[in-house]
Design a protein around this motif. Structure first.
Motif, mmCIF file in Angstrom:
data_model
loop_
_atom_site.group_PDB
_atom_site.id
_atom_site.type_symbol
_atom_site.label_atom_id
_atom_site.label_comp_id
_atom_site.label_asym_id
_atom_site.label_seq_id
_atom_site.Cartn_x
_atom_site.Cartn_y
_atom_site.Cartn_z
ATOM 1 N N TYR A 142 27.514 -61.061 -48.689
ATOM 2 C CA TYR A 142 28.193 -60.132 -47.784
ATOM 3 C C TYR A 142 27.208 -59.099 -47.231
ATOM 4 C CZ TYR A 142 32.352 -62.278 -49.685
ATOM 5 O OH TYR A 142 33.308 -63.202 -50.044
ATOM 6 N N PHE A 143 27.235 -58.952 -45.887
ATOM 7 C CA PHE A 143 26.332 -58.032 -45.209
ATOM 8 C C PHE A 143 27.092 -57.279 -44.123
ATOM 9 C CE2 PHE A 143 23.738 -61.393 -46.938
ATOM 10 C CZ PHE A 143 22.650 -60.713 -47.478
ATOM 11 N N GLY A 144 26.709 -56.020 -43.897
ATOM 12 C CA GLY A 144 27.397 -55.194 -42.923
ATOM 13 C C GLY A 144 26.960 -55.479 -41.497
ATOM 14 N N LYS A 145 27.898 -55.368 -40.575
ATOM 15 C CA LYS A 145 27.595 -55.546 -39.158
ATOM 16 C C LYS A 145 26.755 -54.400 -38.602
ATOM 17 C CE LYS A 145 31.500 -58.364 -37.555
ATOM 18 N NZ LYS A 145 32.648 -58.373 -36.605
ATOM 19 N N LYS A 146 26.704 -53.265 -39.293
ATOM 20 C CA LYS A 146 25.895 -52.151 -38.786
ATOM 21 C C LYS A 146 24.431 -52.565 -38.658
ATOM 22 C CE LYS A 146 24.660 -48.383 -41.110
ATOM 23 N NZ LYS A 146 23.244 -48.083 -40.740
ATOM 24 N N ASP A 147 23.950 -53.361 -39.620
ATOM 25 C CA ASP A 147 22.598 -53.911 -39.544
ATOM 26 C C ASP A 147 22.677 -55.272 -38.857
ATOM 27 O OD1 ASP A 147 21.028 -51.876 -41.030
ATOM 28 O OD2 ASP A 147 22.413 -52.416 -42.631
ATOM 29 N N ALA A 148 23.020 -55.231 -37.572
ATOM 30 C CA ALA A 148 23.356 -56.461 -36.854
ATOM 31 C C ALA A 148 22.181 -57.424 -36.744
ATOM 32 C CB ALA A 148 23.876 -56.118 -35.454
ATOM 33 N N GLN A 149 21.002 -56.901 -36.479
ATOM 34 C CA GLN A 149 19.841 -57.772 -36.326
ATOM 35 C C GLN A 149 19.483 -58.410 -37.672
ATOM 36 O OE1 GLN A 149 16.621 -55.821 -34.334
ATOM 37 N NE2 GLN A 149 15.315 -57.624 -34.286
ATOM 38 N N GLN A 150 19.529 -57.625 -38.723
ATOM 39 C CA GLN A 150 19.303 -58.171 -40.063
ATOM 40 C C GLN A 150 20.314 -59.261 -40.377
ATOM 41 O OE1 GLN A 150 18.576 -55.750 -43.847
ATOM 42 N NE2 GLN A 150 20.756 -56.154 -44.016
ATOM 43 N N VAL A 239 22.931 -57.078 -25.770
ATOM 44 C CA VAL A 239 22.445 -58.434 -26.026
ATOM 45 C C VAL A 239 23.612 -59.342 -26.399
ATOM 46 C CG1 VAL A 239 20.227 -57.541 -26.836
ATOM 47 C CG2 VAL A 239 22.050 -57.986 -28.499
ATOM 48 N N ASP A 240 23.332 -60.655 -26.366
ATOM 49 C CA ASP A 240 24.345 -61.592 -26.851
ATOM 50 C C ASP A 240 24.202 -61.745 -28.366
ATOM 51 O OD1 ASP A 240 22.263 -63.389 -27.358
ATOM 52 O OD2 ASP A 240 22.727 -64.686 -25.652
ATOM 53 N N ARG A 241 24.998 -62.611 -28.959
ATOM 54 C CA ARG A 241 25.010 -62.735 -30.421
ATOM 55 C C ARG A 241 23.686 -63.269 -30.976
ATOM 56 N NH1 ARG A 241 29.376 -60.181 -29.808
ATOM 57 N NH2 ARG A 241 31.301 -60.674 -30.947
ATOM 58 N N ASP A 242 22.878 -63.892 -30.110
ATOM 59 C CA ASP A 242 21.550 -64.339 -30.526
ATOM 60 C C ASP A 242 20.460 -63.354 -30.093
ATOM 61 O OD1 ASP A 242 22.115 -66.745 -31.926
ATOM 62 O OD2 ASP A 242 22.543 -67.733 -30.015
ATOM 63 N N ILE A 255 26.688 -57.556 -28.212
ATOM 64 C CA ILE A 255 26.477 -56.448 -29.141
ATOM 65 C C ILE A 255 25.703 -55.368 -28.383
ATOM 66 C CG2 ILE A 255 25.634 -55.712 -31.409
ATOM 67 C CD1 ILE A 255 25.440 -58.666 -32.181
ATOM 68 N N ILE A 256 26.185 -54.145 -28.448
ATOM 69 C CA ILE A 256 25.476 -53.000 -27.878
ATOM 70 C C ILE A 256 24.857 -52.229 -29.040
ATOM 71 C CG2 ILE A 256 25.645 -50.912 -26.476
ATOM 72 C CD1 ILE A 256 28.081 -52.090 -25.120
ATOM 73 N N LEU A 271 27.986 -51.673 -31.430
ATOM 74 C CA LEU A 271 29.350 -52.034 -31.033
ATOM 75 C C LEU A 271 29.385 -53.515 -30.731
ATOM 76 C CD1 LEU A 271 32.249 -51.265 -30.003
ATOM 77 C CD2 LEU A 271 31.197 -50.907 -27.748
ATOM 78 N N TRP A 272 30.306 -54.219 -31.378
ATOM 79 C CA TRP A 272 30.480 -55.660 -31.136
ATOM 80 C C TRP A 272 31.624 -55.834 -30.149
ATOM 81 C CZ3 TRP A 272 28.378 -59.762 -34.583
ATOM 82 C CH2 TRP A 272 27.399 -59.270 -35.454
ATOM 83 N N ILE A 273 31.370 -56.536 -29.066
ATOM 84 C CA ILE A 273 32.374 -56.731 -28.027
ATOM 85 C C ILE A 273 32.723 -58.215 -27.919
ATOM 86 C CG2 ILE A 273 32.849 -56.540 -25.548
ATOM 87 C CD1 ILE A 273 31.068 -54.086 -25.519
#
Length: 273
Positions: A142-150, A239-242, A255-256, A271-273
């Motif tokens: 389990y990982f948080g979305k706050k660290d989206a790039q990670q 950016v997109d999800r990649d 993702i912004i 922010l995930w859109i």
């Protein structure tokens, strides 16, 4: 709850577990954001392992490794109350060895945005997480979305190495005033914390713009920068999800991301859109 510091002891206990295993790797100084990961993992698995390890290889020279908050007793109590089965708290010397095989983050994902600002940071992340996966052999991690790039890099690592586990993203947890929870928030003085709120407010502005039909990335970024004019913004990226840059927001694929320094404290949010 079993507290384990020794590698061989963890292997022995892990070998006795049957059923699904949830794993939450942390660097300690646990807050409600970590607790949300732990609670979700507890609800979805037969067994739950949490690790606390301040990983030196993901800190760059001059970063806050030595002053990174450490609250072992409080962290242990939080884990116990949350129903953690195994708390793994290894020493650096047991995790890393001399002249060991090294993993590297992917050439694109690992060296843009956070990777550009912190070169080598994600190399350290994939190195330690692969080790922890090998030791805990989780069903789900389990990982948080706050660290989206990670999060995306670790998803890719699991895909590329055919790891038999699921990476589970968990939504960002915020304070009542909107500030994204982070162990580094403790560094903020009261006046700095007030300024830091402009980060989450800029993301709310972006959300409202998109809902009103504004999809042009540059237009959204201009308004976000205006809202954060009193802090040191390192980047705003859409950016997109990649993590490929987008000229226009794509609903359910965007993702912004924001990184900024407030005083001496570096904060990220998204922010995930």
């Amino acid at each position: 709850m079993k507290i384990i510091r020794d590698i061989e002891a963890l292997k022995a206990v892990r070998g006795q577990l049957s059923g699904s295993v949830g794993f939450v790797p942390t660097m300690g100084a646990l807050h409600h954001g970590h607790l949300s990961l732990i609670q979700k993992a507890r609800a979805e698995n037969d067994h739950l392992i949490v690790s606390i390890f301040v990983n030196p290889t993901q800190f760059l020279p001059g970063e806050d490794l030595d002053r990174y908050p450490r609250r072992e007793e409080a962290d242990r109590k939080i884990c116990e109350l949350a129903g953690v089965d195994i708390l793994f708290m290894p020493e650096i010397s047991s995790i890393y060895r001399a002249d060991e095989v090294k993993l590297k983050a992917p050439a694109y994902l690992g060296y843009i945005l956070e990777g550009n600002r912190r070169p080598g940071h994600f190399d350290g992340v994939v190195q330690v997480v692969m080790k922890l996966f090998g030791l805990t052999r989780p069903t789900r991690a389990y990982f948080g979305k706050k660290d989206a790039q990670q999060l995306r890099i670790l998803q890719k690592m699991a895909e590329d190495f055919f790891l038999p586990l699921e990476i589970v993203p968990v939504d960002t947890v915020r304070e009542e005033d909107g500030l994204a929870l982070s162990s580094r928030n403790v560094y903020l003085r009261p006046e700095e914390r007030e300024k830091a709120l402009s980060i989450s407010r800029s993301l709310k502005r972006a959300s409202r713009l998109v809902m009103a039909g504004e999809l042009e990335s540059e237009a959204i970024k201009r308004q976000m920068h205006e809202m954060m004019k009193d802090i040191d913004v390192e980047y705003v990226a859409i950016v997109d999800r990649d993590f490929k840059p987008l000229e226009k927001v794509e609903i359910k694929n965007t993702i912004i991301l924001v990184a900024a320094k407030v005083g001496q404290t570096r904060l990220i949010d998204n922010l995930w859109i």
